[in-house]
Design a protein around this motif. Sequence first.
Motif, PDB file in Angstrom:
ATOM      1  N   GLU A  35       0.824  -1.216   0.000  1.00 40.28           N
ATOM      2  CA  GLU A  35       0.000   0.000   0.000  1.00 40.28           C
ATOM      3  C   GLU A  35       0.857   1.266   0.000  1.00 40.28           C
ATOM      4  OE1 GLU A  35      -3.088   0.980  -0.460  1.00 40.28           O
ATOM      5  OE2 GLU A  35      -3.398  -1.101  -1.053  1.00 40.28           O
ATOM      6  N   LYS A  36       1.978   1.193   0.696  1.00 38.34           N
ATOM      7  CA  LYS A  36       2.846   2.388   0.777  1.00 38.34           C
ATOM      8  C   LYS A  36       3.466   2.685  -0.584  1.00 38.34           C
ATOM      9  CE  LYS A  36       3.586   2.605   5.600  1.00 38.34           C
ATOM     10  NZ  LYS A  36       4.160   3.425   6.589  1.00 38.34           N
ATOM     11  N   ILE A  37       3.852   1.636  -1.285  1.00 43.32           N
ATOM     12  CA  ILE A  37       4.426   1.864  -2.624  1.00 43.32           C
ATOM     13  C   ILE A  37       3.322   2.411  -3.560  1.00 43.32           C
ATOM     14  CG2 ILE A  37       5.478   0.765  -4.647  1.00 43.32           C
ATOM     15  CD1 ILE A  37       6.880  -1.183  -2.718  1.00 43.32           C
ATOM     16  N   ARG A  38       2.126   1.810  -3.464  1.00 39.94           N
ATOM     17  CA  ARG A  38       1.000   2.287  -4.310  1.00 39.94           C
ATOM     18  C   ARG A  38       0.730   3.771  -4.027  1.00 39.94           C
ATOM     19  NH1 ARG A  38      -2.262  -2.716  -3.354  1.00 39.94           N
ATOM     20  NH2 ARG A  38      -1.776  -4.041  -5.121  1.00 39.94           N
ATOM     21  N   GLN A  39       0.705   4.121  -2.733  1.00 40.30           N
ATOM     22  CA  GLN A  39       0.429   5.506  -2.349  1.00 40.30           C
ATOM     23  C   GLN A  39       1.524   6.441  -2.887  1.00 40.30           C
ATOM     24  OE1 GLN A  39      -2.418   6.549  -0.713  1.00 40.30           O
ATOM     25  NE2 GLN A  39      -1.627   8.578  -1.273  1.00 40.30           N
ATOM     26  N   ALA A  40       2.758   6.001  -2.785  1.00 37.85           N
ATOM     27  CA  ALA A  40       3.870   6.819  -3.285  1.00 37.85           C
ATOM     28  C   ALA A  40       3.720   7.030  -4.798  1.00 37.85           C
ATOM     29  CB  ALA A  40       5.199   6.138  -2.968  1.00 37.85           C
ATOM     30  N   ARG A  41       3.310   5.969  -5.483  1.00 34.87           N
ATOM     31  CA  ARG A  41       3.077   6.070  -6.932  1.00 34.87           C
ATOM     32  C   ARG A  41       1.988   7.098  -7.229  1.00 34.87           C
ATOM     33  NH1 ARG A  41       2.649   0.091  -9.571  1.00 34.87           N
ATOM     34  NH2 ARG A  41       4.809  -0.060 -10.245  1.00 34.87           N
ATOM     35  N   LEU A  42       0.882   7.001  -6.468  1.00 33.01           N
ATOM     36  CA  LEU A  42      -0.224   7.954  -6.656  1.00 33.01           C
ATOM     37  C   LEU A  42       0.240   9.379  -6.403  1.00 33.01           C
ATOM     38  CD1 LEU A  42      -3.255   6.165  -4.933  1.00 33.01           C
ATOM     39  CD2 LEU A  42      -2.990   6.677  -7.366  1.00 33.01           C
ATOM     40  N   ASN A  43       1.184   9.514  -5.472  1.00 29.75           N
ATOM     41  CA  ASN A  43       1.700  10.849  -5.148  1.00 29.75           C
ATOM     42  C   ASN A  43       2.728  11.332  -6.178  1.00 29.75           C
ATOM     43  OD1 ASN A  43       0.123  10.763  -2.882  1.00 29.75           O
ATOM     44  ND2 ASN A  43       1.781  10.362  -1.448  1.00 29.75           N
ATOM     45  N   GLY A  44       2.977  10.529  -7.188  1.00 32.08           N
ATOM     46  CA  GLY A  44       3.847  10.963  -8.280  1.00 32.08           C
ATOM     47  C   GLY A  44       5.291  10.495  -8.190  1.00 32.08           C
ATOM     48  N   PHE A  45       5.595   9.610  -7.225  1.00 36.32           N
ATOM     49  CA  PHE A  45       6.985   9.142  -7.113  1.00 36.32           C
ATOM     50  C   PHE A  45       7.214   7.936  -8.013  1.00 36.32           C
ATOM     51  CE2 PHE A  45       6.077  11.335  -3.131  1.00 36.32           C
ATOM     52  CZ  PHE A  45       7.151  12.203  -3.075  1.00 36.32           C
ATOM     53  N   SER A  46       8.449   7.792  -8.487  1.00 41.11           N
ATOM     54  CA  SER A  46       8.711   6.653  -9.372  1.00 41.11           C
ATOM     55  C   SER A  46       9.891   5.804  -8.887  1.00 41.11           C
ATOM     56  CB  SER A  46       8.949   7.130 -10.801  1.00 41.11           C
ATOM     57  OG  SER A  46      10.080   7.982 -10.831  1.00 41.11           O
ATOM     58  N   HIS A  47      10.440   6.111  -7.705  1.00 40.60           N
ATOM     59  CA  HIS A  47      11.410   5.191  -7.098  1.00 40.60           C
ATOM     60  C   HIS A  47      11.075   5.061  -5.609  1.00 40.60           C
ATOM     61  CE1 HIS A  47      13.390   9.026  -6.143  1.00 40.60           C
ATOM     62  NE2 HIS A  47      13.983   8.386  -5.156  1.00 40.60           N
ATOM     63  N   TYR A  48      11.400   3.888  -5.059  1.00 41.71           N
ATOM     64  CA  TYR A  48      10.920   3.553  -3.715  1.00 41.71           C
ATOM     65  C   TYR A  48      12.052   2.890  -2.933  1.00 41.71           C
ATOM     66  CZ  TYR A  48       7.127   3.793  -7.013  1.00 41.71           C
ATOM     67  OH  TYR A  48       6.331   4.196  -8.043  1.00 41.71           O
ATOM     68  N   MET A  49      12.169   3.275  -1.682  1.00 37.15           N
ATOM     69  CA  MET A  49      13.242   2.733  -0.842  1.00 37.15           C
ATOM     70  C   MET A  49      12.612   2.000   0.346  1.00 37.15           C
ATOM     71  SD  MET A  49      16.503   2.618  -0.536  1.00 37.15           S
ATOM     72  CE  MET A  49      17.148   3.911  -1.588  1.00 37.15           C
ATOM     73  N   ILE A  50      12.835   0.703   0.410  1.00 39.72           N
ATOM     74  CA  ILE A  50      12.303  -0.080   1.525  1.00 39.72           C
ATOM     75  C   ILE A  50      13.478  -0.473   2.414  1.00 39.72           C
ATOM     76  CG2 ILE A  50      10.872  -2.085   2.170  1.00 39.72           C
ATOM     77  CD1 ILE A  50       9.503  -0.135   0.124  1.00 39.72           C
ATOM     78  N   VAL A  51      13.401  -0.142   3.696  1.00 44.56           N
ATOM     79  CA  VAL A  51      14.471  -0.498   4.641  1.00 44.56           C
ATOM     80  C   VAL A  51      13.962  -1.615   5.543  1.00 44.56           C
ATOM     81  CG1 VAL A  51      15.918   0.331   6.556  1.00 44.56           C
ATOM     82  CG2 VAL A  51      15.493   1.807   4.579  1.00 44.56           C
ATOM     83  N   VAL A  52      14.722  -2.698   5.625  1.00 46.08           N
ATOM     84  CA  VAL A  52      14.290  -3.817   6.456  1.00 46.08           C
ATOM     85  C   VAL A  52      15.401  -4.230   7.432  1.00 46.08           C
ATOM     86  CG1 VAL A  52      14.793  -5.366   4.485  1.00 46.08           C
ATOM     87  CG2 VAL A  52      13.480  -6.230   6.385  1.00 46.08           C
ATOM     88  N   ALA A  53      15.025  -4.368   8.699  1.00 50.61           N
ATOM     89  CA  ALA A  53      15.985  -4.866   9.698  1.00 50.61           C
ATOM     90  C   ALA A  53      16.136  -6.370   9.470  1.00 50.61           C
ATOM     91  CB  ALA A  53      15.465  -4.602  11.100  1.00 50.61           C
ATOM     92  N   GLU A  54      17.351  -6.865   9.576  1.00 54.63           N
ATOM     93  CA  GLU A  54      17.592  -8.287   9.255  1.00 54.63           C
ATOM     94  C   GLU A  54      16.711  -9.231  10.081  1.00 54.63           C
ATOM     95  OE1 GLU A  54      21.482  -9.795  10.507  1.00 54.63           O
ATOM     96  OE2 GLU A  54      21.567  -8.238  12.042  1.00 54.63           O
ATOM     97  N   GLY A  55      16.320  -8.797  11.280  1.00 52.97           N
ATOM     98  CA  GLY A  55      15.494  -9.658  12.136  1.00 52.97           C
ATOM     99  C   GLY A  55      14.022  -9.665  11.745  1.00 52.97           C
ATOM    100  N   ALA A  56      13.620  -8.730  10.863  1.00 52.32           N
ATOM    101  CA  ALA A  56      12.209  -8.667  10.458  1.00 52.32           C
ATOM    102  C   ALA A  56      11.960  -9.586   9.268  1.00 52.32           C
ATOM    103  CB  ALA A  56      11.828  -7.234  10.120  1.00 52.32           C
ATOM    104  N   ALA A  57      12.860  -9.556   8.296  1.00 51.95           N
ATOM    105  CA  ALA A  57      12.754 -10.382   7.084  1.00 51.95           C
ATOM    106  C   ALA A  57      14.048 -10.210   6.305  1.00 51.95           C
ATOM    107  CB  ALA A  57      11.589  -9.904   6.225  1.00 51.95           C
ATOM    108  N   THR A  58      14.292 -11.092   5.332  1.00 54.66           N
ATOM    109  CA  THR A  58      15.465 -10.850   4.491  1.00 54.66           C
ATOM    110  C   THR A  58      15.050  -9.912   3.367  1.00 54.66           C
ATOM    111  OG1 THR A  58      15.039 -12.681   2.986  1.00 54.66           O
ATOM    112  CG2 THR A  58      16.379 -13.177   4.940  1.00 54.66           C
ATOM    113  N   ALA A  59      16.007  -9.122   2.902  1.00 49.98           N
ATOM    114  CA  ALA A  59      15.689  -8.183   1.822  1.00 49.98           C
ATOM    115  C   ALA A  59      15.246  -8.948   0.579  1.00 49.98           C
ATOM    116  CB  ALA A  59      16.915  -7.320   1.528  1.00 49.98           C
ATOM    117  N   SER A  60      15.845 -10.115   0.332  1.00 46.31           N
ATOM    118  CA  SER A  60      15.468 -10.838  -0.889  1.00 46.31           C
ATOM    119  C   SER A  60      14.038 -11.365  -0.805  1.00 46.31           C
ATOM    120  CB  SER A  60      16.473 -11.942  -1.227  1.00 46.31           C
ATOM    121  OG  SER A  60      16.724 -12.699  -0.089  1.00 46.31           O
ATOM    122  N   ALA A  61      13.601 -11.788   0.376  1.00 49.37           N
ATOM    123  CA  ALA A  61      12.211 -12.248   0.512  1.00 49.37           C
ATOM    124  C   ALA A  61      11.242 -11.079   0.307  1.00 49.37           C
ATOM    125  CB  ALA A  61      12.005 -12.872   1.888  1.00 49.37           C
TER     126      ALA A  61
END
Length: 323
Positions: free
Chosen positions: A206-232
């Motif tokens: 939803e956050k990426i969709r919202q950013a798209r609606l707001n006119g953004f075309s690149h997205y940065m997702i930060v994940v702590a290693e204990g939450a999930a792996t970046a590749s997943a």
Amino acid sequence: MSIKRIGVLTSGGDAPGMNPCVRAVVRTATFHGIECYGIRRGYNGLIAGDIFKLDEKSVSHTINRGGTILYTARSKEFMDEEGQKKAVSTCKFLGLDSIVAIGGDGTFRGARALSKYGINVVCIPATIDNDISCTNYSIGFDTAANTAIECIDKLRDTMQSHERCSVVEVMGRNAGFLAMYVGLAVGATAVLVPEKPIDFEHDVIEKIRQARLNGFSHYMIVVAEGAATASAVAAKIKEALDLDPRVTVLGHIQRGGTPTGRDRINATKMGYLAVELLLAGKTNRIVCTHAGSFTDIDIDEGLVMSKSIQQMEVDVLDAMTGL
Ligand code: F6P
């Protein structure tokens, strides 16, 4: 209590600022005419008697160096009573009446064990995770956060050029303080931390969709290693959206580098205070800091405290990403 000989050790994961902290312990001890010894490889060195004399000159030019000149380890042997008793007899044999232990929760538990056998101990919090509950700051966090921010800023340039999504994994096996701080500082679209159960649709898609609606075309997702792996996380984004995210795992680069001014100053003040506490007859203490002032707490009390991500940080992130 009369202090004659202090041993200083670093234990657990290293953190930039450990060297300025060792330097402050040595210089403060020397200033008061007390002998100071460096113990190599944390509690392993204490068991093995691997110590060397430190004076004010031997810590010259260490204030600006990352890592730890004392080496560090997570000692398995010291976890059981037999190892602890060996360390205590080494302390007695070598005349070390006091220990300053620099590290995280595991280091503090080790120090508490020594204290039960009558060794004077003071602990100093140092971990890039900043997850030690009794202090709002741990040495190394600022340097690690700035390293991650610098790397992610570089990533953003290329993500913006190619209009891509980037998923960056930062350290934090059990804690998301680093991820949240870095995420806010780089203007992340979403941040995932181990403390919060993940609702992938709401927290990322939803956050990426919202950013798209707001006119953004690149997205940065930060994940702590204990939450999930970046590749997943990247694979799930690819499945849900018309995007082909790039993955970056920052890894141990976050633990290295020249300590920032903030880490040097905190390390120096905390190292100074640790020796002053020993001189004042205090033992079984952790040096901590809150709102800019420095204090100390009993190890047993400090270890049962808990600390969580501030709701305000979550709210600010939501406001910044328009959700
Ligand atoms: O606790 C500090 C920390 O850097 C964590 O963020 C990370 O999960 C862990 O240490 C990595 O440990 P190691 O250096 O043993 O791989």
